[in-house]
Design a protein around this motif. Structure first.
Motif, PDB file in Angstrom:
ATOM      1  N   ASN B  76       0.855  -1.176   0.000  1.00  0.00           N
ATOM      2  CA  ASN B  76       0.000   0.000   0.000  1.00  0.00           C
ATOM      3  C   ASN B  76       0.891   1.226   0.000  1.00  0.00           C
ATOM      4  N   GLU B  77       0.826   2.011  -1.077  1.00  0.00           N
ATOM      5  CA  GLU B  77       1.764   3.126  -1.219  1.00  0.00           C
ATOM      6  C   GLU B  77       1.568   4.188  -0.158  1.00  0.00           C
ATOM      7  N   GLU B  78       0.299   4.490   0.121  1.00  0.00           N
ATOM      8  CA  GLU B  78       0.078   5.615   1.038  1.00  0.00           C
ATOM      9  C   GLU B  78       0.576   5.305   2.429  1.00  0.00           C
ATOM     10  N   THR B  79       0.224   4.139   2.910  1.00  0.00           N
ATOM     11  CA  THR B  79       0.595   3.849   4.294  1.00  0.00           C
ATOM     12  C   THR B  79       1.937   3.160   4.403  1.00  0.00           C
ATOM     13  N   LYS B  80       2.545   2.863   3.264  1.00  0.00           N
ATOM     14  CA  LYS B  80       3.879   2.257   3.236  1.00  0.00           C
ATOM     15  C   LYS B  80       3.917   0.937   3.998  1.00  0.00           C
ATOM     16  N   GLU B  81       2.847   0.191   3.867  1.00  0.00           N
ATOM     17  CA  GLU B  81       2.845  -1.100   4.532  1.00  0.00           C
ATOM     18  C   GLU B  81       2.197  -2.129   3.622  1.00  0.00           C
ATOM     19  N   TYR B  82       2.377  -3.371   3.978  1.00  0.00           N
ATOM     20  CA  TYR B  82       1.787  -4.456   3.217  1.00  0.00           C
ATOM     21  C   TYR B  82       0.484  -4.849   3.885  1.00  0.00           C
ATOM     22  N   PHE B  83      -0.586  -4.794   3.137  1.00  0.00           N
ATOM     23  CA  PHE B  83      -1.881  -5.070   3.733  1.00  0.00           C
ATOM     24  C   PHE B  83      -2.412  -6.413   3.237  1.00  0.00           C
ATOM     25  N   PHE B  84      -2.790  -7.255   4.200  1.00  0.00           N
ATOM     26  CA  PHE B  84      -3.385  -8.543   3.860  1.00  0.00           C
ATOM     27  C   PHE B  84      -4.742  -8.627   4.538  1.00  0.00           C
ATOM     28  N   ASP B  85      -5.697  -9.000   3.768  1.00  0.00           N
ATOM     29  CA  ASP B  85      -7.052  -9.076   4.309  1.00  0.00           C
ATOM     30  C   ASP B  85      -7.325 -10.492   4.807  1.00  0.00           C
ATOM     31  N   ARG B  86      -6.561 -10.936   5.756  1.00  0.00           N
ATOM     32  CA  ARG B  86      -6.683 -12.313   6.231  1.00  0.00           C
ATOM     33  C   ARG B  86      -6.860 -12.310   7.743  1.00  0.00           C
ATOM     34  N   ASP B  87      -6.926 -13.514   8.259  1.00  0.00           N
ATOM     35  CA  ASP B  87      -7.162 -13.683   9.686  1.00  0.00           C
ATOM     36  C   ASP B  87      -5.888 -13.367  10.470  1.00  0.00           C
ATOM     37  N   PRO B  88      -5.934 -12.406  11.352  1.00  0.00           N
ATOM     38  CA  PRO B  88      -4.699 -12.062  12.074  1.00  0.00           C
ATOM     39  C   PRO B  88      -4.259 -13.130  13.053  1.00  0.00           C
ATOM     40  N   ASP B  89      -5.205 -13.901  13.580  1.00  0.00           N
ATOM     41  CA  ASP B  89      -4.797 -14.933  14.527  1.00  0.00           C
ATOM     42  C   ASP B  89      -3.981 -16.014  13.848  1.00  0.00           C
ATOM     43  N   ALA B  90      -4.441 -16.421  12.685  1.00  0.00           N
ATOM     44  CA  ALA B  90      -3.686 -17.451  11.989  1.00  0.00           C
ATOM     45  C   ALA B  90      -2.370 -16.890  11.467  1.00  0.00           C
ATOM     46  N   PHE B  91      -2.353 -15.582  11.208  1.00  0.00           N
ATOM     47  CA  PHE B  91      -1.121 -14.999  10.686  1.00  0.00           C
ATOM     48  C   PHE B  91      -0.015 -15.061  11.704  1.00  0.00           C
ATOM     49  N   ARG B  92      -0.417 -15.076  12.957  1.00  0.00           N
ATOM     50  CA  ARG B  92       0.608 -15.171  14.015  1.00  0.00           C
ATOM     51  C   ARG B  92       1.482 -16.376  13.798  1.00  0.00           C
ATOM     52  N   SER B  93       0.810 -17.537  13.549  1.00  0.00           N
ATOM     53  CA  SER B  93       1.605 -18.762  13.357  1.00  0.00           C
ATOM     54  C   SER B  93       2.497 -18.643  12.137  1.00  0.00           C
ATOM     55  N   VAL B  94       1.940 -18.021  11.095  1.00  0.00           N
ATOM     56  CA  VAL B  94       2.717 -17.898   9.868  1.00  0.00           C
ATOM     57  C   VAL B  94       3.966 -17.068  10.112  1.00  0.00           C
ATOM     58  N   LEU B  95       3.793 -15.945  10.793  1.00  0.00           N
ATOM     59  CA  LEU B  95       4.954 -15.072  11.002  1.00  0.00           C
ATOM     60  C   LEU B  95       5.953 -15.714  11.946  1.00  0.00           C
ATOM     61  N   ASN B  96       5.449 -16.450  12.918  1.00  0.00           N
ATOM     62  CA  ASN B  96       6.375 -17.136  13.820  1.00  0.00           C
ATOM     63  C   ASN B  96       7.204 -18.160  13.082  1.00  0.00           C
ATOM     64  N   PHE B  97       6.637 -18.685  12.037  1.00  0.00           N
ATOM     65  CA  PHE B  97       7.417 -19.629  11.244  1.00  0.00           C
ATOM     66  C   PHE B  97       8.659 -18.949  10.675  1.00  0.00           C
TER      67      PHE B  97
END
Lengths: 225, 638
Positions: B76-97
């Motif tokens: 996302n250019e304006e906010t300078k971040e990567y936006f994913f419209d997914r479940d944040p709880d499950a993303f925790r496991s993904v990022l911990n990986f």
């Protein structure tokens, strides 16, 4: 005879205790010794500024190094096994454990069996940020296994074998049995000026400075980090 | 190389200093780092929850979404971040990986949701760490079993083209599909019961004849029993042959357990018929009658509980085997010990080790008949040890078998319950779906009536009609409309469709049809787009594919403005008669025929449409020339 009897007695008491525990149902007991192992040794480096003084790394570089270090070794120190494991991941084909052992000895300056972050970073600083002479000194220190100031043929042979071990079995051309030995001979011919069978630090540095290839390869380390 | 230790690569390169002095040849040049960019923090915004990590952490696994350039799609250019419209709880496991190199499976997470997240982020589930892998695999297996049950339900749905044989096979396998099958099912069940009961009653002594002792009923009423037996065997034979005929793979059917039971159940009868009253063989014949009891196993087709039991025993085969083996070992040991213990006592029943087997078995299973009892003290001591250990040995594998049985049984219960609930669920889902397709048809009507109102110029109705539908809806409707145009067919309502079918079939000749050669419609399941030339021919078949009458009657708005012939385009659902000779309907206030009036039972039309029905019926012009060139087929109208 009494020795025998003593041993018999000891065994008997052991058996009796076993039966007692069997009857009361306390056979599997958590022994107290296990608890001590749980408390892990934790070591913290002194401080960023101090390390900055001791080494030639910038703050950011130290941060990056420490993050990588702490990730693999949360307890703050590396023991030899972890060291070997980490190093072997870079050389999957051969056996790098011997060379890693030598490296560990070189990094472990205070000889306490573990490498802390300070040792690690100081060593890296010499190799990556030091002058050519520093680097050669460090290399000499690595080769000199018993730290007596000179490299003998046996020491060199050990080092050479460990390096060749890292290559593994599948090489081209096929690895000969005496390849390390031959290599050691070449090395000594080049380095040993007075042909006394050992290479001292001065001989080493002198011969290295005369060799173009070595000088050039020493400069490879400037851009590692 | 394990990317987890990527951070140590500088160290490994530095350690190469040990090779430099001994190398004989020059080293290759080092790779240059073109962009010496510092490690930077990346912000990952997952549904509002911000996660931050170093870029190098994500770069560790370059074949995943976050590690490759694929994540740039989400930048996302304006906010300078990567936006994913997914479940944040499950993303925790993904990022911990990425952080730890180990993927963990959280227990509270639904297995299929987790799988979807992993698939989205490009991580294969096989790298789940050992600590969580068992759990993951178990839940996945359970889920798969459940889904398989559901899928088996779908197989019940009737396939259109099944020949007689397949229908019969389906009737045999699933009796609830048709009444005939159900009747057959109950009849066979009844006869199995009758057969088993007669076998039992045959041996009961029934009333003594004056000369001797009681005779069993079988011998007293031989003829009756024989007739009953024959009848049952006839039925079973017929059933078996029918199944054999209907089976898709006869060879496999013949090898299946149920068919073997069938054969074994009816064979003794036939063998008995064949064999005459030969003295030596009749003994064997009597033994064969024992096999008649196998008829009771035929009940397993009728009872699910029996099937579950059988399946459980099959699945616990290893536990049963273990039980058997350990029992055998214990029996042999204790029999030997008892034999030697009782050897001394006089008149001991323990004559040999095999004779002691009986005692050991009876004692270990805590039966204790008492026909063999140890008399010596040693024998008594060992006998008591024997009974205690028997209890232990038997008690060990039994819970495993029990838990297996309970798991399978509950699964079956669940499947049955789900099957019952599924019908209700499907009905609700169908209603919801119909809602959305109805929305399209509704919007079509609204659109048409809007145009109508445009032309008639009545303002207030127009506003009423102009319901604001969302952008999404309008785009979706536009898409469906494009499809209609592409295929030259239109979407209709279910009821309309059926009515078309009926009308098309019922329609008898009418002069107006003579001109409508070009009009073909399709209905029913056979959506063939034949150009049936004339109505007469078409109507002769029940699968009529013309709705000419229907078409005519269901003519939509013939709005013709001026001399434009192709007004079919102006209204979406017009009867596409592009003839210029069509009755000219002026645009303003003239005969605007809506289809509404034409249908016999316009149930689902908006009442507004009715208001526009003119007095005169549909102009069914005999002069409708079939000059239409296009194949646009009007299936139905509003």
């Amino acid at each position: 005879m009494s020795h025998c009897r003593k041993r018999c007695k000891r065994q008997l008491t052991k058996v009796a205790r076993y039966f007692y525990r069997f009857l009361t149902g306390t056979l599997t007991q958590d022994s107290i010794e296990d608890d001590f192992e749980l408390s892990t040794v934790c070591h913290r480096p002194e401080g960023l500024e101090k390390l900055q003084e001791q080494t030639k790394f910038t703050k950011k570089e130290l941060q990056v190094l420490y993050r990588g270090f702490k990730n693999e070794c949360p307890s703050g120190v590396v023991n030899e096994d972890t060291f070997k494991v980490i190093y072997s991941q870079f050389f999957p084909q051969g056996d790098s454990s011997t060379y890693a052992h030598f490296l560990f000895e070189a990094f472990d300056t205070n000889k306490n069996g573990s490498v802390s972050f300070e040792d690690f970073v100081i060593g890296l600083s010499i190799i990556l940020r030091g002058t050519i002479n520093d680097r050669l000194n460090w290399a000499f220190n690595l080769y000199d296994l018993n730290k007596d100031g000179c490299i003998t043929k046996e020491e060199m042979l050990d080092i050479m074998k460990s390096i060749y071990d890292m290559m593994g079995k599948y090489t081209y051309p096929c690895m000969q049995e005496d390849a390390p030995r031959e290599h050691v001979e070449t090395f000594f011919q080049k380095m040993d000026r007075n042909n006394d069978g050992v290479v001292t630090i001065d001989e080493f540095i002198e011969s290295c400075q005369k060799d173009e290839n070595i000088m050039q390869s020493m400069q490879l380390f400037d851009n590692v980090i | 190389m394990a990317t987890g230790v990527a951070a140590w690569l500088p160290f490994a390169r530095a350690a190469a200093i040990g090779w430099m002095p001994v190398a004989n040849c020059p080293m290759p040049p080092a790779p240059r780092e073109h962009s010496k960019k510092q490690d930077e923090l990346i912000i990952l915004n997952v549904s509002g929850r911000r996660f931050q990590t170093w870029r190098t952490t994500l770069d560790r696994y370059p074949d995943t979404l976050l590690g490759s350039t694929e994540k740039e799609f989400f930048y996302n250019e304006e906010t300078k971040e990567y936006f994913f419209d997914r479940d944040p709880d499950a993303f925790r496991s993904v990022l911990n990986f990425y952080r730890t190199g180990k993927l963990h499976y959280p227990r509270y997470e639904c297995i299929s949701a987790f799988d979807e997240e992993l698939a989205f982020f490009g991580i294969i589930p096989e790298i789940i760490g050992d600590c969580c892998y068992e759990e993951y695999k178990d839940r996945k297996r359970e889920n798969a079993e459940r889904l398989m049950d559901d899928q088996e339900e779908n197989k019940d749905s009737k396939l259109p083209n099944m020949n007689f044989r397949e229908t019969m096979w389906r009737a045999f396998e699933n009796p609830h599909t048709s009444t005939m099958a159900l009747v057959f099912y109950y009849v066979t069940g009844f006869f199995i019961a009758v057969s088993v009961i007669t076998n039992v009653v045959e041996t009961v002594p029934c009333g003594s004849t004056p000369n001797q002792k009681d005779v069993p009923c079988g011998e007293r009423y031989t003829v009756a029993f024989f007739c009953m037996d024959t009848a049952c065997v006839m039925i079973f034979t017929v059933e078996y042959l029918l199944r054999l005929f209907a089976a898709p793979s006869r060879y496999r059917f013949m090898r299946s357990v149920m068919s073997i039971i069938d054969v074994v159940a009816i064979l003794p009868y036939y063998i008995g018929l064949v064999m005459t009253n030969n003295e030596d063989v009749s003994g064997a014949f009597v033994t064969l009658r024992v096999f008649r009891v196998f008829r009771i196993f035929k009940f397993s087709r009728h009872s699910q509980g029996l099937r579950i039991l059988g399946y459980t025993l099959k699945s616990c085969a290893s536990e049963l085997g273990f039980l058997l083996f350990s029992l055998t070992m214990a029996i042999i040991i204790f029999a030997t010990v008892m034999f030697y213990a009782e050897k001394g006592s006089s008149s001991s029943k323990f004559t040999s080790i095999p004779a002691s087997f009986w005692y050991t078995i009876v004692t270990m299973t805590t039966l204790g008949y008492g026909d063999m009892v140890p008399k010596t003290i040693a024998g008594k001591i060992f006998g008591s040890i024997c009974s205690l250990s028997g209890v232990l040995v038997i008690a060990l594998p039994v819970p495993v078998i029990v838990s297996n049985f309970s798991r399978i049984y509950h699964q079956n219960q669940r499947a049955d319950k789900r099957r019952a609930q599924k019908k209700a669920r499907l009905a609700r889902i169908r209603i919801a779906k119909k809602g959305s397709s109805n929305a399209y048809l509704q919007s079509k009507r609204n659109g048409l009536l809007n145009e109508l109102l445009d032309l008639t110029g009545s303002e207030e109705e127009e506003q009423h009609m102009n319901k604001t539908s969302s952008l999404l809806e309008s785009q979706h409707h536009h898409l469906l409309h494009c499809l209609e145009k592409t295929t030259a067919h239109e979407f209709v309502d279910e009821q309309l469709f059926e009515q078309n079918c009926i009308e098309g079939a019922q329609f008898s000749r009418s002069p107006s049809l003579s001109s409508q050669e070009g009009f073909t419609g399709t209905c029913c399941t056979h959506r063939s787009r034949k150009r049936i030339p004339l109505p007469n021919a078409s109507l002769s078949t029940t699968h009529t594919h013309t709705h000419t009458q229907g078409l005519q009657e269901l003519s939509a708005i013939h709005i013709q403005c001026g001399d434009q012939p192709s007004l079919s385009t102006s209204s979406r659902s017009s009867l596409n008669m592009k003839s210029s000779e069509r009755s000219r309907i002026n645009c303003r206030g003239q005969q605007i025929t809506t289809a509404v009036i034409s249908l016999p039972s316009p149930t689902n039309f908006p009442p507004d449409g009715d208001g526009h029905s003119p007095a005169n019926p549909i102009p069914a012009p005999p002069t409708i020339n079939t000059t239409t060139s296009s194949n646009i087929v009007k299936v139905s109208a509003l």
